[in-house]
Design a protein around this motif. Structure first.
Motif, PDB file in Angstrom:
ATOM      1  N   TYR A  16      -2.792 -14.473  -2.085  1.00 31.99           N
ATOM      2  CA  TYR A  16      -3.502 -14.519  -0.799  1.00 31.99           C
ATOM      3  C   TYR A  16      -4.118 -15.911  -0.642  1.00 31.99           C
ATOM      4  O   TYR A  16      -4.885 -16.315  -1.524  1.00 31.99           O
ATOM      5  CB  TYR A  16      -4.613 -13.475  -0.765  1.00 31.99           C
ATOM      6  CG  TYR A  16      -4.157 -12.102  -1.205  1.00 31.99           C
ATOM      7  CD1 TYR A  16      -3.610 -11.209  -0.282  1.00 31.99           C
ATOM      8  CD2 TYR A  16      -4.239 -11.705  -2.535  1.00 31.99           C
ATOM      9  CE1 TYR A  16      -3.179  -9.951  -0.683  1.00 31.99           C
ATOM     10  CE2 TYR A  16      -3.807 -10.454  -2.942  1.00 31.99           C
ATOM     11  CZ  TYR A  16      -3.278  -9.584  -2.007  1.00 31.99           C
ATOM     12  OH  TYR A  16      -2.840  -8.348  -2.406  1.00 31.99           O
ATOM     13  N   LEU A  19      -5.072 -18.040  -3.589  1.00 32.89           N
ATOM     14  CA  LEU A  19      -5.153 -17.213  -4.803  1.00 32.89           C
ATOM     15  C   LEU A  19      -3.768 -16.710  -5.225  1.00 32.89           C
ATOM     16  O   LEU A  19      -3.171 -15.870  -4.550  1.00 32.89           O
ATOM     17  CB  LEU A  19      -6.092 -16.020  -4.544  1.00 32.89           C
ATOM     18  CG  LEU A  19      -6.333 -15.061  -5.704  1.00 32.89           C
ATOM     19  CD1 LEU A  19      -7.088 -15.733  -6.835  1.00 32.89           C
ATOM     20  CD2 LEU A  19      -7.110 -13.830  -5.216  1.00 32.89           C
ATOM     21  N   VAL A  21      -1.812 -14.427  -7.362  1.00 33.34           N
ATOM     22  CA  VAL A  21      -2.128 -13.182  -8.077  1.00 33.34           C
ATOM     23  C   VAL A  21      -0.964 -12.778  -8.994  1.00 33.34           C
ATOM     24  O   VAL A  21      -1.119 -12.622 -10.198  1.00 33.34           O
ATOM     25  CB  VAL A  21      -2.464 -12.050  -7.081  1.00 33.34           C
ATOM     26  CG1 VAL A  21      -2.681 -10.735  -7.816  1.00 33.34           C
ATOM     27  CG2 VAL A  21      -3.707 -12.395  -6.278  1.00 33.34           C
ATOM     28  N   ASN A  41      -7.942  -3.227 -13.671  1.00 33.67           N
ATOM     29  CA  ASN A  41      -8.218  -3.310 -12.237  1.00 33.67           C
ATOM     30  C   ASN A  41      -8.177  -4.766 -11.795  1.00 33.67           C
ATOM     31  O   ASN A  41      -8.682  -5.637 -12.497  1.00 33.67           O
ATOM     32  CB  ASN A  41      -9.606  -2.750 -11.913  1.00 33.67           C
ATOM     33  CG  ASN A  41      -9.651  -1.252 -12.160  1.00 33.67           C
ATOM     34  OD1 ASN A  41     -10.422  -0.789 -12.965  1.00 33.67           O
ATOM     35  ND2 ASN A  41      -8.808  -0.524 -11.482  1.00 33.67           N
ATOM     36  N   GLY A  42      -7.553  -4.985 -10.665  1.00 28.85           N
ATOM     37  CA  GLY A  42      -7.552  -6.326 -10.086  1.00 28.85           C
ATOM     38  C   GLY A  42      -6.525  -7.275 -10.690  1.00 28.85           C
ATOM     39  O   GLY A  42      -6.498  -8.457 -10.366  1.00 28.85           O
ATOM     40  N   LYS A  45      -1.458  -5.275  -9.424  1.00 29.96           N
ATOM     41  CA  LYS A  45      -0.407  -4.262  -9.340  1.00 29.96           C
ATOM     42  C   LYS A  45      -0.096  -3.912  -7.886  1.00 29.96           C
ATOM     43  O   LYS A  45       1.061  -3.836  -7.487  1.00 29.96           O
ATOM     44  CB  LYS A  45      -0.834  -3.004 -10.124  1.00 29.96           C
ATOM     45  CG  LYS A  45      -1.183  -3.304 -11.583  1.00 29.96           C
ATOM     46  CD  LYS A  45      -1.631  -2.075 -12.345  1.00 29.96           C
ATOM     47  CE  LYS A  45      -2.925  -1.423 -11.876  1.00 29.96           C
ATOM     48  NZ  LYS A  45      -4.151  -2.256 -12.052  1.00 29.96           N
ATOM     49  N   THR A  46      -1.147  -3.709  -7.107  1.00 27.51           N
ATOM     50  CA  THR A  46      -0.943  -3.389  -5.686  1.00 27.51           C
ATOM     51  C   THR A  46      -0.300  -4.577  -4.963  1.00 27.51           C
ATOM     52  O   THR A  46       0.584  -4.405  -4.121  1.00 27.51           O
ATOM     53  CB  THR A  46      -2.304  -3.038  -5.040  1.00 27.51           C
ATOM     54  OG1 THR A  46      -2.776  -1.832  -5.647  1.00 27.51           O
ATOM     55  CG2 THR A  46      -2.189  -2.828  -3.542  1.00 27.51           C
ATOM     56  N   GLU A  88      -1.359   2.957  -1.833  1.00 26.59           N
ATOM     57  CA  GLU A  88      -2.608   3.499  -2.356  1.00 26.59           C
ATOM     58  C   GLU A  88      -3.416   4.043  -1.178  1.00 26.59           C
ATOM     59  O   GLU A  88      -3.479   3.422  -0.119  1.00 26.59           O
ATOM     60  CB  GLU A  88      -3.379   2.362  -3.047  1.00 26.59           C
ATOM     61  CG  GLU A  88      -4.647   2.811  -3.683  1.00 26.59           C
ATOM     62  CD  GLU A  88      -5.343   1.684  -4.452  1.00 26.59           C
ATOM     63  OE1 GLU A  88      -4.684   0.707  -4.854  1.00 26.59           O
ATOM     64  OE2 GLU A  88      -6.557   1.792  -4.623  1.00 26.59           O
TER      65      GLU A  88
HETATM   66  P1  ATP Z   1      -6.719  -2.051  -8.569  1.00 30.80           P
HETATM   67  O1  ATP Z   1      -6.264  -1.145  -9.639  1.00 30.80           O
HETATM   68  O2  ATP Z   1      -8.173  -2.324  -8.582  1.00 30.80           O
HETATM   69  O3  ATP Z   1      -6.194  -1.708  -7.202  1.00 30.80           O
HETATM   70  P2  ATP Z   1      -4.664  -4.084  -8.764  1.00 30.80           P
HETATM   71  O4  ATP Z   1      -4.111  -4.413 -10.100  1.00 30.80           O
HETATM   72  O5  ATP Z   1      -3.836  -3.248  -7.869  1.00 30.80           O
HETATM   73  O6  ATP Z   1      -6.104  -3.465  -8.968  1.00 30.80           O
HETATM   74  P3  ATP Z   1      -4.767  -5.948  -6.577  1.00 30.80           P
HETATM   75  O7  ATP Z   1      -5.333  -4.969  -5.630  1.00 30.80           O
HETATM   76  O8  ATP Z   1      -3.342  -6.324  -6.428  1.00 30.80           O
HETATM   77  O9  ATP Z   1      -5.000  -5.460  -8.075  1.00 30.80           O
HETATM   78  O10 ATP Z   1      -5.690  -7.248  -6.542  1.00 30.80           O
HETATM   79  C1  ATP Z   1      -5.398  -8.420  -7.295  1.00 30.80           C
HETATM   80  C2  ATP Z   1      -6.321  -9.536  -6.913  1.00 30.80           C
HETATM   81  O11 ATP Z   1      -6.082  -9.929  -5.573  1.00 30.80           O
HETATM   82  C3  ATP Z   1      -7.798  -9.194  -7.001  1.00 30.80           C
HETATM   83  O12 ATP Z   1      -8.463 -10.319  -7.490  1.00 30.80           O
HETATM   84  C4  ATP Z   1      -8.181  -8.899  -5.576  1.00 30.80           C
HETATM   85  O13 ATP Z   1      -9.535  -9.222  -5.355  1.00 30.80           O
HETATM   86  C5  ATP Z   1      -7.273  -9.847  -4.817  1.00 30.80           C
HETATM   87  N1  ATP Z   1      -6.942  -9.313  -3.477  1.00 30.80           N
HETATM   88  C6  ATP Z   1      -6.394  -8.104  -3.232  1.00 30.80           C
HETATM   89  N2  ATP Z   1      -6.170  -7.947  -1.904  1.00 30.80           N
HETATM   90  C7  ATP Z   1      -6.590  -9.093  -1.299  1.00 30.80           C
HETATM   91  C8  ATP Z   1      -6.619  -9.552   0.067  1.00 30.80           C
HETATM   92  N3  ATP Z   1      -6.156  -8.796   1.076  1.00 30.80           N
HETATM   93  N4  ATP Z   1      -7.112 -10.783   0.282  1.00 30.80           N
HETATM   94  C9  ATP Z   1      -7.558 -11.551  -0.731  1.00 30.80           C
HETATM   95  N5  ATP Z   1      -7.560 -11.186  -2.030  1.00 30.80           N
HETATM   96  C10 ATP Z   1      -7.074  -9.964  -2.323  1.00 30.80           C
END
Ligand code: ATP
Length: 258
Positions: A16, A19, A21, A41-42, A45-46, A88
């Motif tokens: 994003y 960032l 990821v 978490n974070g 994965k999503t 999710e």
């Molecule tokens: P969770 O189990 O908490 O959902 P995750 O592994 O699915 O965690 P993501 O949701 O993919 O993680 O988030 C990964 C990183 O990207 C995190 O640091 C989150 O803050 C950031 N992030 C997620 N969505 C956005 C967005 N729309 N804009 C900016 N940053 C984002």
């Protein structure tokens, strides 16, 4: 496993703004396989699933389905290509009825008769959905909405189903029926990528699994072996079954000897 995997994710980078990821992540998925992705978490994965579903632009890398490169620019093309996402939080259309939700899931298909046949098929798999067919989806319980979200995604007849946290917010008995259904879907020939906060449940359900750390694959292997791996047990299968592992508390698995 056939020579060409059903799905090949090759060095995908996504994020994003500034960032980054997902940082060059690769894996393959065989037909009829359930691959679990676990991680703190974070960890992204999503973000990965959304990128694979064409809902988030990938910065670089490739995704191939049956050896052919997928156009990920538009979510619509991805669904037509054979990938469907159950996001999710489910995101059913609250004001539409159950049946209208199912029809929306089939919007990329033209053969009307087949669509009707599939609706009947999902009703026989989930008799509850049939009873609720005229009810607005917003009035359904969490478990019923998860069933509807799964059935809706399957209405596009995907070859790969991406599931993001299917157990989230559901009672244990409801989780059991949702996961029974997930196994049945695989049996019928749809491969599944499963992101699940309950790492124990994910590893029990999947054939293979990967652990995601720092936007990359840190460990990968048969799910049963990973479930026995002390590093995975300590970090993801500890007392905190629902994996509230903060990324900062994780050891760096990549730098350790296997
Ligand atoms: P969770 O189990 O908490 O959902 P995750 O592994 O699915 O965690 P993501 O949701 O993919 O993680 O988030 C990964 C990183 O990207 C995190 O640091 C989150 O803050 C950031 N992030 C997620 N969505 C956005 C967005 N729309 N804009 C900016 N940053 C984002």
């Amino acid at each position: 496993m056939s020579a060409v995997p059903l799905l090949e994710v090759d060095e995908v980078v996504a994020g994003y703004g500034e960032l980054r990821v997902v940082q060059g992540l690769s894996f393959t998925l065989a037909p009829d396989e359930i691959l679990a992705i676990v991680g703190a978490n974070g960890v992204g994965k999503t973000t990965l699933l959304n990128a694979l579903a064409g809902q988030l632009r990938i910065w670089s890398g490739r995704v191939l389905l049956n050896g052919e490169r997928l156009r990920l620019r538009r979510a619509h093309d991805v669904v037509r290509g054979g990938i469907a996402l159950v996001p999710e939080g489910r995101h059913v259309f609250a004001s539409l009825t159950v049946e209208e939700n199912l029809r929306v899931g089939a919007h990329t298909r033209h053969a009307r008769r087949d669509v009707e046949a599939d609706i009947e098929r999902w009703y026989s798999t989930f008799p509850q959905l049939q009873q609720l067919r005229r009810r607005p989806a917003g009035q359904l319980s969490g478990g019923e909405q998860q069933m509807l979200a799964l059935a809706r995604a399957l209405m596009s007849r995907p070859r790969v189903l991406l599931l993001d946290e299917p157990s989230l917010g559901l009672a244990p008995q409801v989780i059991e029926s949702v996961f029974e259904f997930i196994r049945a879907v695989r049996k019928e020939g749809t491969a599944i990528v499963l992101v699940e906060q309950n790492a124990r449940l994910a590893l029990e359900t999947a054939d293979r699994a990967l652990v995601m750390q720092r936007g990359r694959v840190a460990l990968e292997g048969p799910a049963r072996e990973l479930a026995r791996d002390p590093r995975v047990r300590d970090v993801y299968l500890g007392r905190r079954e629902t994996s509230v592992t903060p990324a900062a508390a994780e050891p760096n698995l990549e730098s350790e000897e296997r």
